[in-house]
Design a protein around this motif. Structure first.
Motif, PDB file in Angstrom:
ATOM      1  N   ALA A 261       0.855  -1.198   0.000  1.00 16.38           N
ATOM      2  CA  ALA A 261       0.000   0.000   0.000  1.00 16.38           C
ATOM      3  C   ALA A 261       0.889   1.245   0.000  1.00 16.38           C
ATOM      4  CB  ALA A 261      -0.925  -0.017   1.206  1.00 16.38           C
TER       5      ALA A 261
ATOM      6  N   ALA B 279      -7.141  10.171   1.044  1.00 15.81           N
ATOM      7  CA  ALA B 279      -8.334  10.983   1.305  1.00 15.81           C
ATOM      8  C   ALA B 279      -7.989  12.469   1.233  1.00 15.81           C
ATOM      9  CB  ALA B 279      -8.913  10.624   2.658  1.00 15.81           C
TER      10      ALA B 279
ATOM     11  N   ALA C  30      -1.553   1.233   7.109  1.00 17.67           N
ATOM     12  CA  ALA C  30      -2.638   1.223   6.123  1.00 17.67           C
ATOM     13  C   ALA C  30      -3.510   2.473   6.287  1.00 17.67           C
ATOM     14  CB  ALA C  30      -3.474  -0.041   6.305  1.00 17.67           C
ATOM     15  N   TYR C  31      -3.832   2.826   7.548  1.00 13.56           N
ATOM     16  CA  TYR C  31      -4.634   4.034   7.787  1.00 13.56           C
ATOM     17  C   TYR C  31      -3.901   5.280   7.298  1.00 13.56           C
ATOM     18  CZ  TYR C  31      -8.497   1.933  10.377  1.00 13.56           C
ATOM     19  OH  TYR C  31      -9.620   1.230  10.720  1.00 13.56           O
TER      20      TYR C  31
ATOM     21  N   GLN D  63      -4.854   1.896  -2.355  1.00  9.11           N
ATOM     22  CA  GLN D  63      -6.093   1.893  -1.589  1.00  9.11           C
ATOM     23  C   GLN D  63      -6.588   0.449  -1.350  1.00  9.11           C
ATOM     24  OE1 GLN D  63      -9.051   4.328  -3.485  1.00  9.11           O
ATOM     25  NE2 GLN D  63      -9.775   5.052  -1.498  1.00  9.11           N
TER      26      GLN D  63
ATOM     27  N   ALA E   3      -4.436  -1.211   1.284  1.00 14.01           N
ATOM     28  CA  ALA E   3      -4.667  -0.602   2.599  1.00 14.01           C
ATOM     29  C   ALA E   3      -6.020  -1.039   3.146  1.00 14.01           C
ATOM     30  CB  ALA E   3      -4.592   0.919   2.479  1.00 14.01           C
ATOM     31  N   GLN E   4      -7.034  -1.045   2.277  1.00 11.87           N
ATOM     32  CA  GLN E   4      -8.372  -1.461   2.723  1.00 11.87           C
ATOM     33  C   GLN E   4      -8.340  -2.919   3.185  1.00 11.87           C
ATOM     34  OE1 GLN E   4     -10.857   0.246   3.273  1.00 11.87           O
ATOM     35  NE2 GLN E   4     -10.979   2.041   1.929  1.00 11.87           N
TER      36      GLN E   4
ATOM     37  N   TYR F 145      -9.790   8.606   9.248  1.00 14.05           N
ATOM     38  CA  TYR F 145      -8.627   7.711   9.202  1.00 14.05           C
ATOM     39  C   TYR F 145      -7.557   8.138  10.200  1.00 14.05           C
ATOM     40  CZ  TYR F 145     -10.457   5.511   4.948  1.00 14.05           C
ATOM     41  OH  TYR F 145     -11.224   4.816   4.061  1.00 14.05           O
TER      42      TYR F 145
ATOM     43  N   LEU G 283      -4.394   5.411   3.661  1.00 12.91           N
ATOM     44  CA  LEU G 283      -5.781   5.804   3.359  1.00 12.91           C
ATOM     45  C   LEU G 283      -6.009   7.293   3.643  1.00 12.91           C
ATOM     46  CD1 LEU G 283      -7.675   2.676   4.749  1.00 12.91           C
ATOM     47  CD2 LEU G 283      -7.429   3.348   2.344  1.00 12.91           C
ATOM     48  N   GLU G 284      -5.407   7.745   4.749  1.00 13.16           N
ATOM     49  CA  GLU G 284      -5.556   9.158   5.137  1.00 13.16           C
ATOM     50  C   GLU G 284      -4.929  10.062   4.068  1.00 13.16           C
ATOM     51  OE1 GLU G 284      -3.343  10.230   8.643  1.00 13.16           O
ATOM     52  OE2 GLU G 284      -3.567  12.327   8.033  1.00 13.16           O
TER      53      GLU G 284
END
Ligand code: GTP
Length: 605
Positions: A279, A322, A314-315, A292, A295-296, A334, A318-319
């Motif tokens: 990720a 976003a 992973a967060y 993504q 990470a998801q 996140y 994702l953050e």
């Protein structure tokens, strides 16, 4: 109908017996050992081989020795952990530990427990179990077992962030020439520790790749993947902002190539690590969609604390995505999730530190207690040694005193003996070796005292050798001496019991008799007189003939006074001489002469 059923049941029974027979094969003892070793070696590498070996051992359980059964139980519980039932495995291991006798199995249990405790974040228990293992390990002389334990210990230290210790245990094992199976794992652990310690340069890529391949060649896929992922992540971190997309793509390709041969369920954490890394890498390569997706996947599948590190990463991915998409509310969500996990991770890290410090503290406290105990022991020993020395000194003093007393006694006794000897010498006549006058007075004096008390008669005679002067004159003084000794010798050796002979001086002797009447005394004296007269003095120029005269006194007339006895005996002797010598005369108070043998040849009358 019933018969059909019966046949069916019988058939099933036969089939069952055959399958049971086939399962319970007769395997010799050493083969069970080999089977156990096989199961042990494959337990973390190949579940299939592990399961098969366990099944075979279970089927033959009744034929196993006690220790083999205990080890099989250990492996069975290990299998539970393998299936992800950690809590049950911990409980069963703890129960088994209290039940088994074998130190070998006990050490194995604690070693495995240290790993399981680490998964459960029970770090204090991890370090306590490791403490047990390292203390007990020297008691075992099984080299392979030691190697297994070194590996497990290094792994536990990796899991609890004690990277230096993990490195140390890997090094110990590598120096002890382990088999390739364990060597590759030890090398991987040492490398992992170095990565965590930032103790390695990315230029060492070839060396790390060699280890990864070595692990693969030994079928150690999980370890190999773990090292590979950590190494790629390390390399990724070392890349700067301006890193070429080529190097990122190389890392993506390498990471994608990992974890292809491991059980995805069993090694969830490693898979999560791979996905979290990918990720990050895809994000760096601006492949947002792949980033993504990975990470998801991490966030969805892995919500256990053991994977927190991966989830946190992973967060973060994702953050960032976003934010880039200006979806700030999602980015905030996140971020808040990430900070929760980061807080947990920090707490977890702190827990590890505190647990380690606390176990070390307990250990130090115990060591201090031990030191104090051994000091007290030393003190006791010194006291005992002093007491022993003191008692030895006392014994030496006592021995010395005893020696002194002994010597003193010896001297005293010797002095007494010497004195007695001297006294007896003083009391003895040196020529004839019979009592002299002094000796006679001493002994006859005591005899008289004793006999007077008992009322026993005592008689005393003076024997005088007749005309002894003549012997001296004619034969010489030396011959005279010899004659004196000769006469005394013969009289003494024939002296009857209750009689004593002493020399009053010159050729005058005293004969004492007690315990019998005067008549017996006179008979004895008469025999003595005859003996003197009849002695053969041998042939010489001047032939010697000798006689003796006896004057006798008795306690009946003289009482028990020595002086009186001598006086009366002397008077009687005078009479014997006057009556012609060679005779025995008894003293008579009225002066009458009573010779026993009135045959004196030279009477003066
Ligand atoms: N060889 C020797 N002679 C001794 C010893 N003691 C005394 N005489 C001798 O004994 C003799 C005693 O002599 P006398 O007193 O005259 O008496 P005797 O010749 O025996 O005569 P009667 O007593 O009268 O019968 C002396 O010649 C002494 O020298 C001694 O120890 N050795």
């Amino acid at each position: 109908m019933n018969r059909e059923l019966l046949f069916k049941q019988l058939g099933t029974l036969i089939l069952l017996s055959v399958s049971l027979f086939l399962n319970a094969q007769n395997i010799p003892y050493q083969d069970f050992d080999q089977l156990l070793i096989k199961a042990d070696q494959h337990k973390a590498a190949s579940k299939q081989i592990f399961d098969e070996a366990l099944q075979q051992l279970q089927n033959n359980r009744t034929q196993l020795s006690n220790e083999q059964k205990e080890f099989l139980d250990y492996l069975m519980i290990f299998n539970q952990a393998y299936d992800g039932r950690y809590d049950q495995a911990v409980e069963d291991f703890e129960n088994l530990f209290n039940r088994v006798d074998s130190t070998f199995v006990k050490v194995r249990i604690q070693s495995s427990l240290s790993n399981l405790y680490a998964f459960n974040h029970n770090y204090r228990a991890v370090f306590t179990a490791l403490q047990y293992v390292t203390t007990e390990l020297p008691k075992l002389d099984d080299k392979e077992l030691k190697h297994t334990i070194y590996l497990a210990t290094a792994n536990s230290y990796l899991l609890t962030d004690r990277f230096l210790l993990a490195r140390e245990f890997s090094e110990i094992l590598l120096k002890d020439n382990p088999n390739p199976f364990k060597r590759c794992r030890a090398m991987a652990y040492r490398q992992l520790a170095d990565i965590k310690l930032n103790n390695i340069d990315t230029s060492e890529d070839k060396a790390v790749q060699d280890i990864i391949r070595f692990c693969q060649s030994q079928n150690q896929m999980a370890v190999s993947d773990l090292l590979a992922l950590n190494w790629y992540e390390y390399q990724f971190k070392q890349l700067n902002e301006a890193a070429s997309s080529e190097s990122i793509n190389q890392l993506i390709a390498a990471a994608e190539n990992t974890c292809l041969d491991i059980d995805t369920k069993q090694f969830k954490s490693i898979i999560a690590g791979k996905e979290a890394l990918l990720a990050q890498l895809y994000l760096a390569a601006d492949d947002i969609r792949s980033a993504q997706d990975y990470a998801q996947s991490v966030v969805q599948d892995n919500n256990q604390l053991g994977n927190s590190e991966h989830i946190q990463k992973a967060y973060q991915v994702l953050e960032t995505i976003a934010r880039r998409e200006n979806n700030f509310s999602l980015a905030y969500e996140y971020l808040s999730q990430r900070s929760d996990i980061e807080r947990d991770l920090m707490t977890d890290s702190l827990d590890k530190q505190v647990a380690y410090a606390s176990v070390q503290h307990d250990l130090m406290a115990k060591e201090i207690q031990l030191q104090q105990l051994s000091q007290t022991n030393e003190l006791l020993k010194t006291q005992q040694a002093l007491a022993a020395k003191e008692s030895l000194n006392q014994k030496l003093i006592m021995a010395w005193l005893a020696l002194m007393v002994g010597l003193l006694l010896f001297w005293v006794v010797r002095a007494i003996i010497k004195r007695r000897k001297l006294e007896s010498l003083v009391e003895m006549d040196h020529l004839t070796k019979i009592y002299n006058r002094k000796g006679l007075e001493e002994h006859v004096g005591q005899l008289l005292i004793r006999k007077s008390g008992q009322g026993v008669p005592v008689h005393l005679a003076i024997m005088d050798l007749d005309h002894f002067k003549k012997v001296n004159d004619e034969c010489g003084h030396l011959t005279g001496d010899w004659v004196l000794k000769f006469v005394v010798y013969h009289l003494k050796t024939n002296l009857p019991g209750g009689m004593m002979l002493g020399r009053l001086g010159g050729e005058e002797f005293a004969v004492i008799g007690h315990g019998f009447g005067i008549k017996t005394m006179l008979e004895h004296l008469e025999l003595m007189r005859k003996r003197v007269k009849n002695l053969d003095y041998g042939e010489s120029e001047q032939p010697i003939s000798l006689s003796a005269s006896f004057g006798v006194a008795s306690s009946e007339t003289a009482g028990y006074s020595m002086q009186m006895l001598l006086t009366q005996a002397d008077l009687a002797l005078y009479q014997a001489k006057r009556a012609g010598r060679d005779q025995v005369v008894v003293y008579q108070p009225d002066g009458t002469k009573i010779p026993t043998v009135p045959d004196g040849p030279d009477s003066e009358q």
